[in-house]
Design an enzyme around this catalytic site. Structure first.
Site, PDB file in Angstrom:
ATOM      1  N   GLN A 126       0.830  -1.217   0.000  1.00  0.00           N
ATOM      2  CA  GLN A 126       0.000   0.000   0.000  1.00  0.00           C
ATOM      3  C   GLN A 126       0.863   1.267   0.000  1.00  0.00           C
ATOM      4  O   GLN A 126       1.613   1.497   0.944  1.00  0.00           O
ATOM      5  CB  GLN A 126      -0.882  -0.004   1.256  1.00  0.00           C
ATOM      6  CG  GLN A 126      -1.748   1.229   1.407  1.00  0.00           C
ATOM      7  CD  GLN A 126      -2.480   1.263   2.742  1.00  0.00           C
ATOM      8  OE1 GLN A 126      -2.017   0.643   3.717  1.00  0.00           O
ATOM      9  NE2 GLN A 126      -3.605   1.946   2.793  1.00  0.00           N
ATOM     10  N   GLY A 127       0.698   2.100  -1.008  1.00  0.00           N
ATOM     11  CA  GLY A 127       1.468   3.346  -1.098  1.00  0.00           C
ATOM     12  C   GLY A 127       0.589   4.567  -0.877  1.00  0.00           C
ATOM     13  O   GLY A 127       0.248   5.262  -1.835  1.00  0.00           O
ATOM     14  N   TYR A 128       0.216   4.787   0.367  1.00  0.00           N
ATOM     15  CA  TYR A 128      -0.575   5.982   0.704  1.00  0.00           C
ATOM     16  C   TYR A 128       0.327   7.045   1.352  1.00  0.00           C
ATOM     17  O   TYR A 128       0.492   8.133   0.830  1.00  0.00           O
ATOM     18  CB  TYR A 128      -1.688   5.619   1.701  1.00  0.00           C
ATOM     19  CG  TYR A 128      -3.004   5.160   1.100  1.00  0.00           C
ATOM     20  CD1 TYR A 128      -3.069   4.559  -0.146  1.00  0.00           C
ATOM     21  CD2 TYR A 128      -4.202   5.316   1.802  1.00  0.00           C
ATOM     22  CE1 TYR A 128      -4.283   4.130  -0.677  1.00  0.00           C
ATOM     23  CE2 TYR A 128      -5.419   4.902   1.282  1.00  0.00           C
ATOM     24  CZ  TYR A 128      -5.457   4.309   0.043  1.00  0.00           C
ATOM     25  OH  TYR A 128      -6.652   3.896  -0.468  1.00  0.00           O
ATOM     26  N   SER A 129       0.909   6.706   2.530  1.00  0.00           N
ATOM     27  CA  SER A 129       1.598   7.713   3.350  1.00  0.00           C
ATOM     28  C   SER A 129       2.863   8.253   2.677  1.00  0.00           C
ATOM     29  O   SER A 129       3.564   7.524   1.961  1.00  0.00           O
ATOM     30  CB  SER A 129       1.998   7.114   4.696  1.00  0.00           C
ATOM     31  OG  SER A 129       0.886   6.540   5.309  1.00  0.00           O
ATOM     32  N   GLU A 245      -9.647  -1.511   5.240  1.00  0.00           N
ATOM     33  CA  GLU A 245      -8.395  -1.688   5.983  1.00  0.00           C
ATOM     34  C   GLU A 245      -8.692  -1.769   7.479  1.00  0.00           C
ATOM     35  O   GLU A 245      -8.176  -2.620   8.188  1.00  0.00           O
ATOM     36  CB  GLU A 245      -7.442  -0.510   5.686  1.00  0.00           C
ATOM     37  CG  GLU A 245      -6.122  -0.632   6.433  1.00  0.00           C
ATOM     38  CD  GLU A 245      -5.127   0.476   6.093  1.00  0.00           C
ATOM     39  OE1 GLU A 245      -5.528   1.483   5.485  1.00  0.00           O
ATOM     40  OE2 GLU A 245      -3.946   0.318   6.456  1.00  0.00           O
ATOM     41  N   SER A 378      -4.028   6.736  12.656  1.00  0.00           N
ATOM     42  CA  SER A 378      -3.771   6.660  14.097  1.00  0.00           C
ATOM     43  C   SER A 378      -5.097   6.662  14.879  1.00  0.00           C
ATOM     44  O   SER A 378      -6.125   7.095  14.369  1.00  0.00           O
ATOM     45  CB  SER A 378      -2.904   7.836  14.550  1.00  0.00           C
ATOM     46  OG  SER A 378      -3.688   9.013  14.578  1.00  0.00           O
ATOM     47  N   ASN A 379      -5.024   6.189  16.121  1.00  0.00           N
ATOM     48  CA  ASN A 379      -6.262   6.097  16.911  1.00  0.00           C
ATOM     49  C   ASN A 379      -6.852   7.469  17.221  1.00  0.00           C
ATOM     50  O   ASN A 379      -8.070   7.602  17.375  1.00  0.00           O
ATOM     51  CB  ASN A 379      -5.996   5.295  18.189  1.00  0.00           C
ATOM     52  CG  ASN A 379      -5.910   3.808  17.887  1.00  0.00           C
ATOM     53  OD1 ASN A 379      -5.757   3.417  16.721  1.00  0.00           O
ATOM     54  ND2 ASN A 379      -6.020   2.972  18.900  1.00  0.00           N
ATOM     55  N   GLU A 380      -5.992   8.491  17.279  1.00  0.00           N
ATOM     56  CA  GLU A 380      -6.523   9.852  17.483  1.00  0.00           C
ATOM     57  C   GLU A 380      -7.386  10.237  16.278  1.00  0.00           C
ATOM     58  O   GLU A 380      -8.479  10.786  16.422  1.00  0.00           O
ATOM     59  CB  GLU A 380      -5.375  10.871  17.640  1.00  0.00           C
ATOM     60  CG  GLU A 380      -4.610  10.769  18.939  1.00  0.00           C
ATOM     61  CD  GLU A 380      -3.576   9.643  18.940  1.00  0.00           C
ATOM     62  OE1 GLU A 380      -3.278   9.091  17.862  1.00  0.00           O
ATOM     63  OE2 GLU A 380      -3.074   9.295  20.030  1.00  0.00           O
TER      64      GLU A 380
HETATM   65  C1  LIG Z   1       4.298  -0.030  11.350  1.00  0.00           C
HETATM   66  C2  LIG Z   1       3.621   0.883  10.377  1.00  0.00           C
HETATM   67  C3  LIG Z   1       3.199   0.403   9.161  1.00  0.00           C
HETATM   68  C4  LIG Z   1       2.614   1.250   8.221  1.00  0.00           C
HETATM   69  N1  LIG Z   1       2.285   0.750   6.989  1.00  0.00           N
HETATM   70  C5  LIG Z   1       1.844   1.598   6.032  1.00  0.00           C
HETATM   71  C6  LIG Z   1       1.637   1.125   4.703  1.00  0.00           C
HETATM   72  O1  LIG Z   1       1.836  -0.055   4.389  1.00  0.00           O
HETATM   73  N2  LIG Z   1       1.240   2.004   3.773  1.00  0.00           N
HETATM   74  C7  LIG Z   1       1.002   3.324   4.059  1.00  0.00           C
HETATM   75  O2  LIG Z   1       0.600   4.061   3.170  1.00  0.00           O
HETATM   76  N3  LIG Z   1       1.187   3.803   5.314  1.00  0.00           N
HETATM   77  C8  LIG Z   1       1.612   2.970   6.301  1.00  0.00           C
HETATM   78  N4  LIG Z   1       1.827   3.448   7.578  1.00  0.00           N
HETATM   79  C9  LIG Z   1       1.686   4.882   7.836  1.00  0.00           C
HETATM   80  C10 LIG Z   1       0.549   5.249   8.752  1.00  0.00           C
HETATM   81  O3  LIG Z   1      -0.674   5.211   8.092  1.00  0.00           O
HETATM   82  C11 LIG Z   1       0.880   6.636   9.310  1.00  0.00           C
HETATM   83  O4  LIG Z   1       2.025   6.518  10.130  1.00  0.00           O
HETATM   84  C12 LIG Z   1      -0.253   7.221  10.110  1.00  0.00           C
HETATM   85  O5  LIG Z   1      -1.307   7.549   9.266  1.00  0.00           O
HETATM   86  C13 LIG Z   1       0.194   8.469  10.901  1.00  0.00           C
HETATM   87  O6  LIG Z   1       0.798   9.398  10.059  1.00  0.00           O
HETATM   88  P1  LIG Z   1       2.226  10.029  10.389  1.00  0.00           P
HETATM   89  O7  LIG Z   1       3.159   8.919  10.710  1.00  0.00           O
HETATM   90  O8  LIG Z   1       2.585  10.945   9.274  1.00  0.00           O
HETATM   91  O9  LIG Z   1       2.021  10.843  11.729  1.00  0.00           O
HETATM   92  P2  LIG Z   1       1.358  12.285  11.865  1.00  0.00           P
HETATM   93  O10 LIG Z   1       0.194  12.385  10.956  1.00  0.00           O
HETATM   94  O11 LIG Z   1       2.426  13.306  11.736  1.00  0.00           O
HETATM   95  O12 LIG Z   1       0.825  12.249  13.352  1.00  0.00           O
HETATM   96  C14 LIG Z   1       1.685  12.423  14.472  1.00  0.00           C
HETATM   97  C15 LIG Z   1       0.836  12.375  15.733  1.00  0.00           C
HETATM   98  O13 LIG Z   1      -0.104  13.464  15.737  1.00  0.00           O
HETATM   99  C16 LIG Z   1      -1.434  12.967  15.882  1.00  0.00           C
HETATM  100  N5  LIG Z   1      -2.352  13.743  15.038  1.00  0.00           N
HETATM  101  C17 LIG Z   1      -2.138  14.129  13.751  1.00  0.00           C
HETATM  102  N6  LIG Z   1      -3.204  14.823  13.301  1.00  0.00           N
HETATM  103  C18 LIG Z   1      -4.109  14.871  14.309  1.00  0.00           C
HETATM  104  C19 LIG Z   1      -5.415  15.425  14.445  1.00  0.00           C
HETATM  105  N7  LIG Z   1      -6.014  16.088  13.442  1.00  0.00           N
HETATM  106  N8  LIG Z   1      -6.054  15.252  15.635  1.00  0.00           N
HETATM  107  C20 LIG Z   1      -5.489  14.582  16.662  1.00  0.00           C
HETATM  108  N9  LIG Z   1      -4.229  14.045  16.587  1.00  0.00           N
HETATM  109  C21 LIG Z   1      -3.563  14.180  15.433  1.00  0.00           C
HETATM  110  C22 LIG Z   1      -1.374  11.525  15.395  1.00  0.00           C
HETATM  111  O14 LIG Z   1      -2.388  10.738  15.985  1.00  0.00           O
HETATM  112  C23 LIG Z   1       0.013  11.094  15.854  1.00  0.00           C
HETATM  113  O15 LIG Z   1      -0.038  10.722  17.208  1.00  0.00           O
HETATM  114  C24 LIG Z   1       2.396   2.606   8.547  1.00  0.00           C
HETATM  115  C25 LIG Z   1       2.775   3.094   9.796  1.00  0.00           C
HETATM  116  C26 LIG Z   1       3.387   2.260  10.711  1.00  0.00           C
HETATM  117  C27 LIG Z   1       3.821   2.811  12.046  1.00  0.00           C
END
Ligand SMILES: Cc1cc2nc3c(=O)[nH]c(=O)nc-3n(C[C@H](O)[C@H](O)[C@H](O)COP(=O)(O)OP(=O)(O)OC[C@H]3O[C@@H](n4cnc5c(N)ncnc54)[C@H](O)[C@@H]3O)c2cc1C
Length: 393
Positions: A126-129, A245, A378-380
């Site tokens: 999956q290439g989202y992030s 998902e 994330s759970n938030e």
């Molecule tokens: C082990 C692992 C596997 C993953 N696999 C994939 C994958 O296969 N493909 C893919 O595309 N992505 C993948 N991800 C990425 C994942 O979806 C992102 O890490 C996630 O969406 C959080 O984004 P971020 O890391 O940029 O953190 P950020 O978005 O920068 O968030 C940082 C913190 O701020 C909080 N936060 C951010 N915005 C808000 C808000 N509006 N309100 C409250 N709190 C907030 C978040 O909850 C978090 O605690 C993976 C991540 C992990 C850790």
């Protein structure tokens, strides 16, 4: 209300259990139970066995290989797979890309990709992030410029789980930078990972394992027939996929198995000469987790029933993600507490001792599961989704 299984359901459970016992490779099972890294062959090998049996994608329409099982049968199947220590069916193909293709794909795309996903011919990722575009996914920057019969893709994805195994990646890319609303101008592309211009770089997590990666695209040519749904309308596809998902993040069957392991160990671990399981504070913690898991199980069944009725997963599945992942983390915490001084990575491992064998994998497992409250949104963010959709905030 009759809460017992019917004779037919009991017979189905026995059939599944027997088949799993006869077909699950002992070494692979051991690697699963010891939380060791599974190779591409481990994962696809198990996928292919299930595909041959016709059980790899129970939720698909029957014409594409679905089983037409009832909700109870699907639940029994998942429960038995968890209890038996089966490797997971990697969700990216079967549970994420396939529902998207079934909903938005052209007949040619379905014909081309669905049988290969079913048979485990390709490993999907999956290439989202992207860096800076995780929670704020709509800010993604990877560009896809259309040139005649193909797109040219340049940019970077991050945290791409198992991209080092990947044959294909489904990606969100920006195809129009002029739109005011960021969600518009995004498209959903299927990209062959063997295309020239793709580089996969490992990220080692705090458990020491290689599970996620950075993926770089340097002028990668992608044929236009790999565009799913309309150009610039990929956000609709992205949201649809995320619902599926999150359905898969509850991991209830595995949590049940792991909780049973905690209980078993706590009955044997002693504190001041008494079994840890008799300690009221430990029992209290354990019982709370168990009750939450039971409640989650029932909630999951309700959602499965909705899916059976043809309703795609909605914002409610965020509940499964939140509770399921919190429970997984609580179980690893209980496991650490149960192992006590044995939960020290530097202890020499005695292969004959249950505790020492567990110890070898416990600390990495504990660290690894911290990820669960972050991935798949994330759970938030899940709480925000519930607040917006359910409470109308
Ligand atoms: C082990 C692992 C596997 C993953 N696999 C994939 C994958 O296969 N493909 C893919 O595309 N992505 C993948 N991800 C990425 C994942 O979806 C992102 O890490 C996630 O969406 C959080 O984004 P971020 O890391 O940029 O953190 P950020 O978005 O920068 O968030 C940082 C913190 O701020 C909080 N936060 C951010 N915005 C808000 C808000 N509006 N309100 C409250 N709190 C907030 C978040 O909850 C978090 O605690 C993976 C991540 C992990 C850790």
């Amino acid at each position: 209300m009759d809460l017992n299984y019917s004779p037919g359901e009991a017979a189905f459970r026995e059939e599944v259990r027997t088949w799993l016992r006869e077909n699950l490779d002992g070494d692979v099972r051991e690697r699963v139970l010891d939380y060791r890294e599974l190779s591409k062959d481990d994962l696809l090998g198990w996928h292919r066995k299930l595909a041959k049996k016709g059980w790899v994608a129970p939720h698909w329409p029957v014409e594409w290989g679905g089983t037409d099982w009832t909700v109870v049968q699907r639940y029994i199947f998942e429960e038995e797979c968890g209890a038996a220590g089966c490797p997971p069916i990697v969700a990216f193909g079967v549970r994420m890309c396939a529902p998207v293709l079934l909903r938005f794909g052209t007949p040619a795309q379905k014909q081309r990709f669905l049988p290969r996903i079913y048979n485990g011919d390709d490993f999907w990722v999956q290439g989202y992030s992207e860096p800076g575009s995780g929670s704020d996914l709509a800010s993604l920057k990877t560009r896809a410029v259309r040139q005649d019969d193909h797109f040219v893709v340049t940019g970077q994805k991050i945290w791409t789980t198992l991209a080092h195994y990947g044959d294909w990646i489904f990606c969100l890319v920006r195809t129009d930078t002029s739109r005011e609303k960021r969600q518009e101008g995004i498209s959903f592309l299927l990209i062959d990972m063997r295309s020239p211009g793709i580089t996969v770089r490992p990220i080692v997590l705090m458990d020491g394992g290689h599970e996620v990666n950075e993926v770089f695209f340097d002028e990668v040519k992608v044929p236009v027939e790999n565009l799913v749904h309309e150009e610039h309308k990929g956000w609709t596809v992205a949201k649809y996929l995320l619902g599926y998902e999150r359905m898969g993040t509850g991991n209830i069957a595995v949590s049940k198995r792991e909780l049973a392991r905690v209980k078993d160990l706590a009955a044997r671990a002693t504190v001041d000469g008494r079994p840890l399981l008799d300690d009221p504070r430990f029992r209290d913690r354990l019982t709370r987790v168990e009750v939450e898991l039971m409640a989650l199980e029932i909630t999951n069944l309700r959602f499965l029933d909705q899916l059976r009725g043809g309703r795609p997963p909605g914002a409610e599945v965020s509940l499964l993600k939140i509770k399921g992942t919190e429970i997984q983390q609580s179980i690893t915490e209980l496991m650490m507490q149960t192992a006590g001084p044995f939960a020290q990575a530097f202890r020499p491992v005695d292969p004959n001792s249950t505790f020492d064998r567990l110890t070898a994998s416990l600390v990495p497992r504990y660290c690894n599961v911290r990820k669960a409250t972050i991935y798949a949104g994330s759970n938030e963010i899940q709480r925000n989704i519930i607040a917006k959709a359910t409470l109308g905030l």
